[in-house]
Design a protein around this motif. Structure first.
Motif, PDB file in Angstrom:
ATOM      1  N   GLN A  50      54.761  44.479  40.284  1.00  0.00           N
ATOM      2  CA  GLN A  50      54.623  43.655  39.376  1.00  0.00           C
ATOM      3  C   GLN A  50      54.594  42.154  39.542  1.00  0.00           C
ATOM      4  N   ASN A  53      51.221  41.422  41.669  1.00  0.00           N
ATOM      5  CA  ASN A  53      49.696  41.725  40.176  1.00  0.00           C
ATOM      6  C   ASN A  53      49.849  40.099  39.648  1.00  0.00           C
ATOM      7  N   HIS A  57      45.222  36.041  41.117  1.00  0.00           N
ATOM      8  CA  HIS A  57      44.965  36.085  39.687  1.00  0.00           C
ATOM      9  C   HIS A  57      43.202  36.239  40.733  1.00  0.00           C
ATOM     10  N   ASP A 151      41.220  40.908  38.229  1.00  0.00           N
ATOM     11  CA  ASP A 151      42.102  39.870  37.975  1.00  0.00           C
ATOM     12  C   ASP A 151      43.370  40.663  38.707  1.00  0.00           C
ATOM     13  N   THR A 155      49.285  48.171  39.491  1.00  0.00           N
ATOM     14  CA  THR A 155      50.217  48.829  39.953  1.00  0.00           C
ATOM     15  C   THR A 155      50.215  50.784  40.190  1.00  0.00           C
TER      16      THR A 155
HETATM   17  C1  LIG Z   1      48.266  42.847  35.749  1.00  0.00           C
HETATM   18  O1  LIG Z   1      47.962  42.275  36.239  1.00  0.00           O
HETATM   19  C2  LIG Z   1      46.855  41.467  35.730  1.00  0.00           C
HETATM   20  C3  LIG Z   1      46.456  40.065  35.637  1.00  0.00           C
HETATM   21  O2  LIG Z   1      47.633  39.824  35.512  1.00  0.00           O
HETATM   22  C4  LIG Z   1      47.452  42.321  34.176  1.00  0.00           C
HETATM   23  O3  LIG Z   1      46.228  42.158  33.203  1.00  0.00           O
HETATM   24  C5  LIG Z   1      48.104  43.714  33.978  1.00  0.00           C
HETATM   25  O4  LIG Z   1      48.196  43.830  33.232  1.00  0.00           O
HETATM   26  C6  LIG Z   1      48.618  43.492  35.293  1.00  0.00           C
HETATM   27  N1  LIG Z   1      49.474  44.643  35.314  1.00  0.00           N
HETATM   28  C7  LIG Z   1      50.339  45.404  35.274  1.00  0.00           C
HETATM   29  C8  LIG Z   1      50.735  46.843  35.349  1.00  0.00           C
HETATM   30  O5  LIG Z   1      51.385  44.378  35.471  1.00  0.00           O
END
Ligand SMILES: *[C@@H]1O[C@H](CO)[C@@H](O)[C@H](O)[C@H]1NC(C)=O
Ligand SMILES: *[C@@H]1O[C@H](CO)[C@@H](O)[C@H](O)[C@H]1NC(C)=O
Ligand SMILES: *[C@@H]1O[C@H](CO)[C@@H](O)[C@H](O)[C@H]1NC(C)=O
Ligand SMILES: *[C@@H]1O[C@H](CO)[C@@H](O)[C@H](O)[C@H]1NC(C)=O
Ligand SMILES: *[C@@H]1O[C@H](CO)[C@@H](O)[C@H](O)[C@H]1NC(C)=O
Length: 307
Positions: A50, A53, A57, A151, A155
């Protein structure tokens, strides 16, 4: 004993029983937490994914990003690479100690994948243990994710199926820790299982899918008892027993006090009403008894035990 005294006594015993039960629960839950794995490696994986992610960016494909973790994880190394599946299929990838050869099938078959690599360094044995063994190399891990969205690194975990050469991981074990022991490969599975296998070439292991790997040596059974924590467990146990005994003693004393106080109060009430108390001998015990005019001297008869 008077009915009131009996009630007091029953209440007192309830209190003691409750205290002992609570103490036992506290004591055993504490000691069990000390024995089992306190650190949750699964939650750590999820957090890292998390976090990666969130912090990356629009990562470029084919670039290895080192993730700067929060300070409380200092020592752990996490890096992430995003790559096209076609490249991954044709070329494979060398990710620090992991070598993923070409011809690995992704399931589901996504266009772009993200691969996370972890090295837990000095945190290894906090998160991962092998019963009866000691780790002689840091725990390293890798996992693949669906990174189709540009982006982030995704996950959603992917499954890998090897169709060509096996995935390999190579270690540099700590020579002084290893001594002349034979090292074994360790795989820490996602369901909490630990699988041991033989090393292939010196200090290299065949990787059975995503997850965490290390090298371990067997601890001789004789030295296992000396493990740190054994003495702490004994100290805890002794302290627990002492506290239980002290509490029980206090409880008994409190009951005795209450019963005596009730008895004295009862006698005071009697004297306030003006009934003179005489000492008589009943069943070879000395006890106070009211004069002939009193109606129920019988009630006091069993107070003998407390005089
Ligand atoms: C991963 O990051 C992207 C961009 O910041 C976001 O849109 C997405 O919800 C994130 N995924 C999770 C599962 O947090
Ligand atoms: C690992 O080492 C770092 C310093 O490099 C330190 O801040 C951290 O507390 C250590 N972690 C453990 C579990 O010993
Ligand atoms: C990956 O494999 C596991 C079992 O090995 C299975 O439970 C899971 O559904 C699979 N996931 C996908 C996306 O195929
Ligand atoms: C855990 O996963 C391994 C494969 O990684 C499998 O062989 C084993 O049967 C699983 N155990 C349980 C209890 O699910
Ligand atoms: C590991 O190697 C030893 C001999 O060095 C052999 O006896 C044993 O069966 C091997 N174990 C596995 C799981 O291959």
């Amino acid at each position: 004993m008077t009915p009131k005294g009996k009630l007091q006594m029953r209440r007192g015993f309830h209190c003691i029983a409750l205290a002992v039960v609570h103490l036992a629960i506290w004591f055993f839950s504490g000691s069990m937490a000390g024995d089992s794995q306190v650190y949750d490696s699964h939650a750590l994986d999820e957090f890292f994914q998390q976090f990666a992610n969130r912090t990356l960016h629009h990562p470029r494909t084919g670039v290895l990003y080192n993730i700067t973790l929060p300070r409380r994880y200092s020592g752990i190394k996490v890096s992430v690479v995003r790559m096209r599946s076609s490249t991954f299929w044709v070329r494979g990838i060398q990710l620090s100690p992991f070598y993923i050869p070409p011809r690995v099938i992704l399931k589901p078959n996504v266009k772009t994948l993200g691969i996370m690599y972890q090295n837990l360094h000095n945190w290894s044995s906090s998160y991962y243990q092998v019963p009866g063994h000691r780790l002689v190399a840091p725990v390293v891990g890798f996992m693949a994710f669906d990174a189709s969205k540009p982006d982030g690194v995704g996950t959603q975990m992917l499954n890998l199926t090897v169709t060509g050469n096996p995935i390999m991981v190579s270690f540099h074990p700590n020579r002084t820790e290893q001594g002349n022991h034979t090292v074994a490969c360790v795989k820490f599975g996602y369901n909490g299982t630990v699988v041991l296998s033989n090393v292939t070439s010196p200090n290299s292991c065949v990787v059975q899918g995503q997850g965490h790997y290390s090298l371990a040596i067997q601890i001789p059974p004789s030295s296992r008892g000396k493990e740190e924590g054994a003495w702490r467990w004994w100290v805890l146990r002794i302290v627990g027993v002492v506290v239980v005994i002290a509490l029980t003693g206090l409880g008994v004393w409190a009951i005795y006090e209450t019963v005596m106080r009730n008895k004295i109060r009862g006698m005071e009430e009697e004297s306030e009403r003006g009934a003179p108390l005489e000492i008589t001998w009943v069943r070879r015990s000395r006890m106070p008894s009211a004069s002939m005019l009193r109606t129920q001297p019988v009630l006091l008869e069993h107070d003998v035990a407390f005089s």
